[in-house]
Design an enzyme around this catalytic site. Structure first.
Site, PDB file in Angstrom:
ATOM      1  N   SER A  73      37.265  37.278  35.701  1.00  0.00           N
ATOM      2  CA  SER A  73      38.024  37.553  34.476  1.00  0.00           C
ATOM      3  C   SER A  73      39.467  37.109  34.622  1.00  0.00           C
ATOM      4  CB  SER A  73      38.033  39.056  34.193  1.00  0.00           C
ATOM      5  OG  SER A  73      36.743  39.540  34.026  1.00  0.00           O
TER       6      SER A  73
ATOM      7  N   HIS B 253      31.997  32.898  31.845  1.00  0.00           N
ATOM      8  CA  HIS B 253      32.525  34.261  31.702  1.00  0.00           C
ATOM      9  C   HIS B 253      31.712  35.027  30.665  1.00  0.00           C
ATOM     10  CE1 HIS B 253      35.735  37.239  30.354  1.00  0.00           C
ATOM     11  NE2 HIS B 253      35.467  37.544  31.598  1.00  0.00           N
TER      12      HIS B 253
ATOM     13  N   GLU C 253      32.171  32.400  27.705  1.00  0.00           N
ATOM     14  CA  GLU C 253      33.247  31.408  27.766  1.00  0.00           C
ATOM     15  C   GLU C 253      32.973  30.481  28.953  1.00  0.00           C
ATOM     16  OE1 GLU C 253      36.955  34.007  25.942  1.00  0.00           O
ATOM     17  OE2 GLU C 253      36.444  34.274  28.032  1.00  0.00           O
TER      18      GLU C 253
ATOM     19  N   ASN D 218      40.211  37.546  26.146  1.00  0.00           N
ATOM     20  CA  ASN D 218      41.098  38.534  26.766  1.00  0.00           C
ATOM     21  C   ASN D 218      42.564  38.205  26.520  1.00  0.00           C
ATOM     22  OD1 ASN D 218      38.997  40.086  27.601  1.00  0.00           O
ATOM     23  ND2 ASN D 218      38.933  39.266  29.684  1.00  0.00           N
TER      24      ASN D 218
HETATM   25  N1  LIG Z   1      32.927  44.718  34.220  1.00  0.00           N
HETATM   26  C1  LIG Z   1      33.292  43.915  33.243  1.00  0.00           C
HETATM   27  O1  LIG Z   1      33.475  44.346  32.075  1.00  0.00           O
HETATM   28  C2  LIG Z   1      33.464  42.447  33.495  1.00  0.00           C
HETATM   29  C3  LIG Z   1      33.457  41.549  32.407  1.00  0.00           C
HETATM   30  C4  LIG Z   1      33.559  40.179  32.663  1.00  0.00           C
HETATM   31  C5  LIG Z   1      33.716  39.732  33.965  1.00  0.00           C
HETATM   32  N2  LIG Z   1      33.750  40.621  34.999  1.00  0.00           N
HETATM   33  C6  LIG Z   1      33.859  40.089  36.366  1.00  0.00           C
HETATM   34  O2  LIG Z   1      32.569  40.099  36.959  1.00  0.00           O
HETATM   35  C7  LIG Z   1      32.675  40.307  38.370  1.00  0.00           C
HETATM   36  C8  LIG Z   1      31.858  41.519  38.768  1.00  0.00           C
HETATM   37  O3  LIG Z   1      32.298  42.641  38.039  1.00  0.00           O
HETATM   38  P1  LIG Z   1      31.431  43.969  37.916  1.00  0.00           P
HETATM   39  O4  LIG Z   1      32.115  44.816  36.911  1.00  0.00           O
HETATM   40  O5  LIG Z   1      29.998  43.633  37.735  1.00  0.00           O
HETATM   41  O6  LIG Z   1      31.645  44.593  39.368  1.00  0.00           O
HETATM   42  P2  LIG Z   1      30.752  45.690  40.128  1.00  0.00           P
HETATM   43  O7  LIG Z   1      31.668  46.356  41.078  1.00  0.00           O
HETATM   44  O8  LIG Z   1      29.978  46.534  39.157  1.00  0.00           O
HETATM   45  O9  LIG Z   1      29.675  44.816  40.953  1.00  0.00           O
HETATM   46  C9  LIG Z   1      30.040  43.936  41.971  1.00  0.00           C
HETATM   47  C10 LIG Z   1      28.855  43.857  42.929  1.00  0.00           C
HETATM   48  O10 LIG Z   1      29.107  42.792  43.847  1.00  0.00           O
HETATM   49  C11 LIG Z   1      28.734  43.219  45.147  1.00  0.00           C
HETATM   50  N3  LIG Z   1      29.515  42.421  46.088  1.00  0.00           N
HETATM   51  C12 LIG Z   1      30.832  42.512  46.379  1.00  0.00           C
HETATM   52  N4  LIG Z   1      31.185  41.556  47.248  1.00  0.00           N
HETATM   53  C13 LIG Z   1      30.068  40.817  47.510  1.00  0.00           C
HETATM   54  C14 LIG Z   1      29.803  39.677  48.286  1.00  0.00           C
HETATM   55  N5  LIG Z   1      30.766  39.084  49.003  1.00  0.00           N
HETATM   56  N6  LIG Z   1      28.549  39.179  48.299  1.00  0.00           N
HETATM   57  C15 LIG Z   1      27.568  39.763  47.584  1.00  0.00           C
HETATM   58  N7  LIG Z   1      27.764  40.854  46.822  1.00  0.00           N
HETATM   59  C16 LIG Z   1      28.997  41.371  46.769  1.00  0.00           C
HETATM   60  C17 LIG Z   1      29.023  44.700  45.191  1.00  0.00           C
HETATM   61  O11 LIG Z   1      28.243  45.355  46.178  1.00  0.00           O
HETATM   62  C18 LIG Z   1      28.657  45.130  43.765  1.00  0.00           C
HETATM   63  O12 LIG Z   1      27.297  45.536  43.678  1.00  0.00           O
HETATM   64  C19 LIG Z   1      34.155  40.400  38.667  1.00  0.00           C
HETATM   65  O13 LIG Z   1      34.630  39.130  39.018  1.00  0.00           O
HETATM   66  C20 LIG Z   1      34.744  40.850  37.336  1.00  0.00           C
HETATM   67  O14 LIG Z   1      36.097  40.497  37.186  1.00  0.00           O
HETATM   68  C21 LIG Z   1      33.611  41.965  34.804  1.00  0.00           C
END
Ligand SMILES: NC(=O)c1ccc[n+]([C@@H]2O[C@H](COP(=O)([O-])OP(=O)(O)OC[C@H]3O[C@@H](n4cnc5c(N)ncnc54)[C@H](O)[C@@H]3O)[C@@H](O)[C@H]2O)c1
Length: 370
Positions: A117, A138, A150, A188
């Protein structure tokens, strides 16, 4: 049919995996945290069961989706993937290390996509052997329900990688909008004035309920304060500060004292039981001047992004409608109000701006040229 990989099975990764599995793609997944891997199938089954119960999904389609999902223990299982999407922790070094490892496993043409993000795609690609296959896809939360994705290349992304990523994501039922590798991509970033200008009005003494009433009367499903209460003031402040830092502390991304105070007081919105408006409900008469002012700043932010290149007015409009449920995109709002009304509103705001907001309302070159 192409094989899709998803790394990270948290909020976003599991949903992204479901999107591709439901569209018929073999979807290989993993997570560094064993319980996230081991529970992936059960969590997806629960999500699908709710749709079966609601009559939105047949049992056969649920079974087909689950049969397309594979959870593997190590990245070596990603060798057959044509596209790998990472949804791991939001840290550049972790994403770079993951892609470096994947590059030793997948084929030379496999696309590596980040769901970041806030980290520039160029930063993530800067350490890759083969950066031309790296781009951002995204997704929005929850990925299964949100139509918008995106698509952001960095300067070195190949046209083939871009086209293939688009084709595969569209085949999974998404609307893909290309945008530049700029902070906040489209949604965003272009959403900031919806909250920011509402906070500027609040700072001038206009009650939050009046501001929300004006936006609802203008067709927005939720007013800015109801939306902050829903998302959380802490999340909203973090997004504002992130963009503020990435955009050189420009007053267009000013973090208003009222928002900081809400967070400091723990009044985060629905999740804490107290927000700007929540739980109160009031219904003041709407003032169209408020809606014009907020829409003028939405138009201007979108025009600044347009000035920077890499996207289109139509793309921005579509992204804002799909990503935020806005009733119209900023350029549609521009047509509705007329360019002279928007420019006059911005000029009046700029001349009355207090010192901390000076230059906030200067019109984007693209707006003057449109
Ligand atoms: N949550 C949102 O609303 C949202 C929206 C768009 C984008 N994002 C982006 O998506 C990504 C994930 O966000 P999320 O909210 O799903 O996070 P989250 O914390 O729910 O999930 C992340 C997962 O990745 C795993 N993980 C961490 N490091 C790792 C690695 N090196 N190898 C393998 N697995 C690994 C963790 O164990 C966890 O299960 C981030 O980059 C975030 O910025 C989030």
């Amino acid at each position: 049919m192409a094989t899709i990989g998803v790394v990270g099975l948290g909020t976003m990764g599991l949903g992204i995996a479901q999107v591709f599995a439901a569209a018929g793609f073999t979807t290989i997944t993993t997570d560094a945290h064993a319980p996230a891997r081991d529970t992936a199938r059960a969590r997806m089954a629960d999500a699908l069961a709710a749709r079966v119960t609601a009559g939105k999904l047949s049992e056969a389609d649920r079974d087909a989706t689950l049969s397309n999902l594979r959870a593997v223990e190590t990245l070596s299982g990603f060798a057959p993937c044509d596209l790998v999407i990472e949804a791991i922790v939001e840290r550049a070094d972790a994403k770079q290390a993951l892609f470096a490892q994947l590059e030793t496993i997948v084929s030379a043409t496999t696309i590596l996509a980040t769901n970041t993000s806030s980290i520039p795609v160029a930063t993530i690609a800067s350490t890759a052997q083969n950066p031309d296959r790296i781009l951002a896809l995204h997704f929005f939360n929850p990925p299964t329900a949100m139509k918008l994705v995106e698509l952001a290349p960095h300067a070195g992304t190949s046209a083939t990688a871009l086209a293939t990523a688009r084709t595969l994501t569209e085949a999974a039922g998404k609307t893909v909008i290309q945008c530049p590798d700029r902070p906040g991509f489209i949604v965003n970033r272009c959403a900031r004035p919806y909250y920011g200008e509402a906070l500027a009005l609040l700072e001038e003494g206009i009650p939050a309920a009046h501001i929300d009433a004006a936006m609802q009367a203008a067709g927005y499903r939720l007013g800015p304060f109801a939306l902050i209460d829903l998302i959380g003031a802490d999340i909203n402040l973090a997004a504002t500060l992130g963009l503020n830092a990435a955009m050189g502390n420009h007053p267009r991304y000013h973090a208003f004292a009222a928002l900081r105070d809400q967070v400091a007081a723990g009044h985060l919105g629905r999740k804490s039981g107290q927000g700007f408006l929540f739980p109160a409900k009031t219904d003041p008469a709407p003032d169209p001047a408020i809606a014009l002012r907020i829409e003028a700043t939405l138009v201007n932010e979108a025009a600044w992004l347009l000035t920077e290149g890499g996207t289109s007015a139509q793309g921005i409009d579509t992204a804002m409608k799909l990503g935020l449920n806005f009733p119209r995109g900023p350029f549609e709002a521009l047509s509705q109000h007329g360019k002279s009304a928007i420019l006059a509103t911005l000029a009046a705001l700029e001349s009355a701006a207090p010192p901390h907001l000076k230059t906030r309302y200067l019109p984007a070159p693209a707006l003057e040229a449109l």
